[in-house]
Enzyme design. Structure first.
Site, PDB file in Angstrom:
ATOM      1  N   CYS A 130       0.979  -1.063  -0.253  1.00 55.16           N
ATOM      2  CA  CYS A 130       0.052  -0.244  -0.181  1.00 55.16           C
ATOM      3  C   CYS A 130       1.078   1.199  -0.124  1.00 55.16           C
ATOM      4  O   CYS A 130       1.026   1.460  -0.931  1.00 55.16           O
ATOM      5  CB  CYS A 130      -0.785  -0.035   0.873  1.00 55.16           C
ATOM      6  SG  CYS A 130      -1.925  -1.343   1.199  1.00 55.16           S
ATOM      7  N   ARG A 172     -12.223   6.269  -4.003  1.00 60.46           N
ATOM      8  CA  ARG A 172     -10.968   5.130  -3.502  1.00 60.46           C
ATOM      9  C   ARG A 172     -10.702   3.733  -4.676  1.00 60.46           C
ATOM     10  O   ARG A 172     -11.999   3.606  -4.521  1.00 60.46           O
ATOM     11  CB  ARG A 172     -10.615   5.037  -1.788  1.00 60.46           C
ATOM     12  CG  ARG A 172     -10.198   6.187  -1.604  1.00 60.46           C
ATOM     13  CD  ARG A 172     -10.498   5.878   0.370  1.00 60.46           C
ATOM     14  NE  ARG A 172      -9.580   5.070   1.094  1.00 60.46           N
ATOM     15  CZ  ARG A 172      -7.476   5.440   0.870  1.00 60.46           C
ATOM     16  NH1 ARG A 172      -7.554   6.869   1.041  1.00 60.46           N
ATOM     17  NH2 ARG A 172      -7.279   4.825   1.693  1.00 60.46           N
ATOM     18  N   HIS A 184      -3.305  -6.460   0.750  1.00 60.71           N
ATOM     19  CA  HIS A 184      -3.374  -6.422   2.124  1.00 60.71           C
ATOM     20  C   HIS A 184      -4.156  -7.550   2.047  1.00 60.71           C
ATOM     21  O   HIS A 184      -5.283  -8.351   1.767  1.00 60.71           O
ATOM     22  CB  HIS A 184      -3.413  -4.855   3.026  1.00 60.71           C
ATOM     23  CG  HIS A 184      -4.191  -4.409   3.080  1.00 60.71           C
ATOM     24  ND1 HIS A 184      -4.964  -3.428   2.162  1.00 60.71           N
ATOM     25  CD2 HIS A 184      -5.504  -4.844   3.295  1.00 60.71           C
ATOM     26  CE1 HIS A 184      -6.349  -2.665   1.841  1.00 60.71           C
ATOM     27  NE2 HIS A 184      -6.770  -3.431   3.213  1.00 60.71           N
TER      28      HIS A 184
END
Lengths: 240, 444
Positions: A93, A126, A189
């Site tokens: 990330c 996002r 993740h």
């Protein structure tokens, strides 16, 4: 045999279960009788790269990333030498974005380490999703979760995988992450390694190879790992 | 207009009743439809509250605090509207008012105690401006919905600016809440715990906001209570824990929870250090509204935490405690509460990843599950949509677990073959269904 793991700035970069990646590497060493130690570095700590076999750079919020970015400038040369010497890096990330030249946000530019030839621009919305990617060199797809505002462009770098479900680097070119020298950079993740034990072992193997010139990892059962990975693939790929 | 409101109230009541008959929670749906029929209904009804409106916000402890506050205000002889079930987005809040209205479409209430999801404040405050906001704490929660905790803080700060007359009642031990209050133009009071309670400080626990929100320097802590709650100051800009108005002293957790505040002793029969904060928050809120709270001890005594917050069941000789655990801070506190019980126990952990839970379950890896490595923990069963992830999580702390995806089956198995003391820890969307299962089994 011993693997020494350096966790960079967990105080600031620890947003997406990064501790899970550390736990996974440590356990998979221990289960094979390989010693594993973890050093957490705070911003003020000096880092001796020659004493490290794997470096983890995790994710943080944009604000925290900007704080880290200031610090990174001072260690850039050492970090670059480590990478060129085939040092193993896992960057997730925010940490992945910091590997590149820069990350342009509406608050200004966050300078990166320029360790890999990539850059990131903020986008909207996002990109938030479960994600599945595939790489023919690995026996099983990688699964995880992504949540990033940045769109990362990786040019000719080899991707970690091709997106089967989810968004990936920028939501457009179907590429996810990078593999460059011994760096794995990725938006996955969830955390990344526990459900992708083959990727964890890839990192461990590279670290052992570099250090000892040989790397035989005894196989582990990995039933729970594989079933958890399969569950994600079944749920999201069969629906398509 | 009047007809429209009546339509809205009646329709909502019918929907809610129908859903209850079919065993579903119809509160949110009822509120949604009422708002559709009469978009002004929440504004109208809330303006009929005769005295004050409280809202409770914060990552953890909202429902317990709000229900306790409601009981405290009721103990003063007041009529209170409350969203007891914890439906805390716009439709849930609307439903609380609409379902309390009489068939004439009018409301008979002195106070309202309303918990609100932080992200929903900006959608709810245009309908009414609360007189008080209790802010319990700010932890990492449901990352994929909020993006980041910074965003939650931005939303709350906008909400505070929308209601400048609203007084804030906040946890002074939380640097993030304190920062929000200090930066706002709102009046505020604090509650907290100034004495050090825990002497073994685990430095690995994930702590949000360890850095000064004002200047970015690392905060210095004299001690932590848990997560980032504690006694802090910034060495660089002077930002520090504010003076505490409602300070819990002489804390004891040997038999339930005991403490003093304002020179009065209180005792509660349930576990979990975090519940001291919930009690303090409700106490401070009611005191700020001018109540003497002469019957607060009785309120605590008769308060049965409901809706799966340390809720007790007894089925076929097995004692079962159901507790919600939806983020690392909450889960770690849950583990503490479970381990405060020294007797043998079985555990069931139910993890879902529906939208309301947060579809990202990475946070499981920030919870200190290794604390379940204890001889008193006889078995761990993992259940729910993401039971695979939970089993894997347990594997990496060397705790074997049994995977039973179906929650009812998992519970039945532990009642039949367990040790008679069962803890069921669930995240948000698993709560209602699990509670229904337990309540149904208890009735039979």
């Amino acid at each position: 045999m011993e693997i020494r793991i350096g966790h960079l700035y967990p105080d600031l970069l620890n947003l997406y279960g990064d501790r899970g990646n550390i736990q996974c590497m440590v356990k998979r060493c221990q289960w094979r009788g390989i010693e594993a130690s973890v050093t957490e570095y705070q911003l003020e700590d000096p880092i001796d790269f020659s004493g490290l076999d794997i470096i983890l750079l995790g994710g943080g919020s944009d604000r925290e990333q900007a704080i880290v970015c200031e610090k990174l400038k001072t260690i850039r040369e050492d970090f670059k030498a480590y990478v060129e010497d085939m040092g193993v890096v896992l960057a997730v990330c925010g940490g992945y974005q910091l590997l590149g030249h820069y990350y342009d946000t509406d608050q200004g530019r966050i300078e990166g380490l320029s360790l890999a030839d990539l850059y990131t621009e903020q986008g909207s919305p996002r990109l938030i999703s479960n994600i599945i990617i595939e790489n023919e060199d690995f026996e099983m797809p990688f699964v995880g979760f992504e949540n990033h505002g940045g769109r990362t462009y990786t040019g000719d770098l080899k991707p970690l995988g091709k997106v089967l479900f989810g968004c990936g680097n920028n939501g457009k070119d179907k590429k996810e992450g990078i593999l460059y020298r011994n760096i794995v950079g990725t938006y996955l993740h969830g955390p990344l390694l526990p459900k992708n034990p083959h990727l964890c072992d890839y990192l461990l193997k590279n670290a052992l190879m570099r250090k000892y010139g040989q790397a035989e990892l005894s196989p582990l059962e990995d039933r729970e790992e594989k079933e958890a990975n399969l569950y994600i693939r079944k749920r999201f790929l069969e629906r398509q | 207009m009047k007809v429209r409101r009546l339509m809205a109230v009646w329709t909502a009541k019918i929907i809610s009743a129908a859903c209850r008959l079919s065993g579903r929670q119809g509160v949110t749906l009822a509120g949604k439809i009422a708002l559709k029929i009469d978009p002004g209904i929440l504004r109208d009804l809330s303006s009929q509250v005769r005295e004050k409106i409280f809202v409770v916000c914060g990552t953890n402890g909202k429902t317990t605090t709000n229900n306790l506050l409601c009981s405290a205000v009721e103990s003063e002889g007041k009529k209170v509207i409350c969203n007891h079930t914890g439906s805390n987005m716009l439709s849930g809040v609307a439903a609380a008012f609409v379902l309390s209205a009489g068939i004439s479409g009018r409301l008979d209430a002195d106070y309202a105690c309303i918990e609100i999801d932080e992200a929903s404040t900006l959608r709810i405050f245009p309908h009414f401006k609360p007189d008080y906001m209790i802010l319990t704490n700010l932890f990492r929660d449901q990352l994929d919905r909020y993006g980041e905790i910074d965003l939650t803080m931005k939303i709350l700060s906008q909400a505070m600016a929308m209601a400048p007359e609203m007084k804030l009642i906040l946890n002074g031990d939380d640097a993030l809440s304190a920062y929000l209050a200090m930066e706002s133009k709102n009046d505020f009071v604090t509650y907290g715990i100034t004495e050090q309670v825990f002497h073994d400080q685990d430095s690995r626990e994930i702590r949000e906001g360890r850095f000064c929100k004002k200047c970015g320097a690392k905060l210095e802590y004299e001690f932590y209570h848990y997560s980032q709650l504690g006694r802090y100051r910034c060495p660089s800009c002077g930002f520090e824990r504010p003076p505490i108005e409602y300070d819990a002293k002489n804390i004891s957790m040997e038999h339930g929870l005991s403490f003093e505040v304002e020179g009065r002793s209180f005792h509660a029969d349930y576990r979990g250090f975090y519940n001291i904060y919930n009690i303090l928050a409700a106490y401070a809120g009611a005191r700020e509204a001018g109540f003497a709270l002469s019957r607060f001890s009785q309120v605590l005594e008769s308060f049965n935490p409901q809706n799966g917050r340390m809720e007790q069941f007894s089925i076929d000789g097995t004692k079962i405690i159901l507790n919600l655990a939806k983020n690392p801070a909450g889960f770690n506190q849950n583990i503490s509460a479970v381990m405060e019980d020294p007797s043998e126990k079985d555990l069931i952990i139910v993890i879902n990843d529906n939208a309301q839970d947060g579809t990202d379950i990475s946070w499981l890896w920030d919870v200190d599950f290794e604390r379940f490595l204890d001889p008193s923990v006889k078995s761990v069963t993992v259940s729910g949509i993401r039971c695979q992830d939970m089993r894997l999580r347990m594997k990496y702390v060397d705790i074997p677990s049994t995977l039973v995806e179906d929650v009812e089956k998992a519970i039945k198995d532990r009642i039949q073959h367990g040790c008679g003391n069962l803890y069921v820890l669930v995240n948000y969307t698993a709560l209602y269904s699990t509670r229904n299962i337990l309540a149904g089994m208890q009735e039979r």
